[in-house]
Design a protein around this motif. Structure first.
Motif, PDB file in Angstrom:
ATOM      1  N   ILE A 123       0.847  -1.194   0.000  1.00 38.57           N
ATOM      2  CA  ILE A 123       0.000   0.000   0.000  1.00 38.57           C
ATOM      3  C   ILE A 123       0.879   1.240   0.000  1.00 38.57           C
ATOM      4  O   ILE A 123       1.787   1.364   0.825  1.00 38.57           O
ATOM      5  CB  ILE A 123      -0.908   0.043   1.249  1.00 38.57           C
TER       6      ILE A 123
ATOM      7  N   ASP B  93      -2.343   5.456  -3.852  1.00 38.35           N
ATOM      8  CA  ASP B  93      -3.146   6.675  -3.874  1.00 38.35           C
ATOM      9  C   ASP B  93      -2.800   7.485  -5.125  1.00 38.35           C
ATOM     10  O   ASP B  93      -1.646   7.524  -5.556  1.00 38.35           O
ATOM     11  CB  ASP B  93      -2.856   7.494  -2.614  1.00 38.35           C
TER      12      ASP B  93
ATOM     13  N   GLN C  57       4.441  -1.024   3.344  1.00 38.15           N
ATOM     14  CA  GLN C  57       3.710   0.214   3.093  1.00 38.15           C
ATOM     15  C   GLN C  57       4.705   1.305   2.704  1.00 38.15           C
ATOM     16  O   GLN C  57       5.873   1.248   3.089  1.00 38.15           O
ATOM     17  CB  GLN C  57       2.936   0.645   4.336  1.00 38.15           C
TER      18      GLN C  57
ATOM     19  N   ASP D  87       0.449   5.310   0.253  1.00 39.03           N
ATOM     20  CA  ASP D  87      -0.454   6.431   0.516  1.00 39.03           C
ATOM     21  C   ASP D  87       0.252   7.347   1.508  1.00 39.03           C
ATOM     22  O   ASP D  87       0.807   6.872   2.506  1.00 39.03           O
ATOM     23  CB  ASP D  87      -1.785   5.939   1.102  1.00 39.03           C
TER      24      ASP D  87
ATOM     25  N   ASN E 121       5.146   5.770   1.739  1.00 42.78           N
ATOM     26  CA  ASN E 121       4.586   7.110   1.885  1.00 42.78           C
ATOM     27  C   ASN E 121       4.331   7.807   0.552  1.00 42.78           C
ATOM     28  O   ASN E 121       3.571   8.771   0.495  1.00 42.78           O
ATOM     29  CB  ASN E 121       5.529   7.989   2.711  1.00 42.78           C
TER      30      ASN E 121
ATOM     31  N   ARG F 248      -3.720   4.786   5.159  1.00 43.42           N
ATOM     32  CA  ARG F 248      -2.910   3.609   4.809  1.00 43.42           C
ATOM     33  C   ARG F 248      -3.109   2.486   5.823  1.00 43.42           C
ATOM     34  O   ARG F 248      -3.324   1.327   5.458  1.00 43.42           O
ATOM     35  CB  ARG F 248      -1.445   4.026   4.744  1.00 43.42           C
TER      36      ARG F 248
END
Length: 209
Positions: A6, A54, A32, A8, A34, A14
């Motif tokens: 992910i 995103d 994850q 985001d 940023n 997130r």
């Protein structure tokens, strides 16, 4: 096990998405990020089955990240996430090479379904966005060289547009999954694309479906 990443810039968003996906024991959140730049670096080190990203982030946004992946011949399936119900952004994401476009206000069941659809090779396009595409936006996917499709191929293409996986298509049209895969391969060849998403958009632009 489906390995998901992910990207985001909003930590709470997130983490919220990660929590919803983790409700299933067959999904693992591998990492994850940023922003898109960080996501690209992490993908090189730890490939995943699906990247959720995103559309609007600092450093490198979602669309720029998808473009960079495809230019590097990286075919990792990507679902672009957005809070903006904007056909123009959808068009940009699809041209960049995204496999899906999902609004962030979806419920848990739809998010899980989206992961399954894309993981199984399907496309994901919000019907509300497809219906909002203008003739001008659809024309950007036009291809004058596409070949005619058979009635069976058109039926299968409509199901692809509905987000059906090959297995779901097979169950719907009462064919073996292997037969459906052959039909899908023929559809992509006739529409001159290797991507199910762009196949649907080309078909929409040509008013085939």
């Amino acid at each position: 096990m489906i390995n998901v990443a992910i990207a985001d810039d909003q930590i709470l968003v997130r983490q919220g998405i990660a929590s919803l996906l983790s409700l299933r024991n067959d999904i693992t959140i591998t990492w994850q990020a940023n922003n898109g730049e960080e996501a690209l670096a992490k993908l090189d080190e730890r490939p995943v089955d699906i990247l959720l990203i995103d559309i609007r982030m600092p450093v490198k946004n979602g669309i720029e990240t998808v473009k960079a992946l495809r230019q590097a011949q990286n075919n990792t399936p990507v679902i672009v996430l957005t809070t903006f119900d904007d056909p123009a952004l959808f068009t940009q994401a699809m041209h960049a090479g995204a496999n899906g476009f999902l609004l962030k206000d979806v419920d848990t069941a739809k998010l899980h379904d989206a992961i399954d659809i894309v993981h199984q090779g399907g496309m994901l396009a919000e019907p509300v966005l497809l219906n909002q595409l203008s003739d001008e936006q659809l024309s950007t996917f036009a291809d004058p060289n596409i070949e005619p499709l058979s009635e069976r191929e058109l039926d299968i293409l409509k199901l692809i547009a509905g987000g059906y996986s090959n297995k779901e298509i097979a169950d719907t049209v009462f064919l073996a999954e292997g037969t459906v895969k052959n039909h899908v391969s023929n559809i992509l060849a006739k529409l001159h694309t290797r991507d199910r998403t762009r196949a649907v958009l080309k078909a929409l632009s040509a008013q085939l479906i």
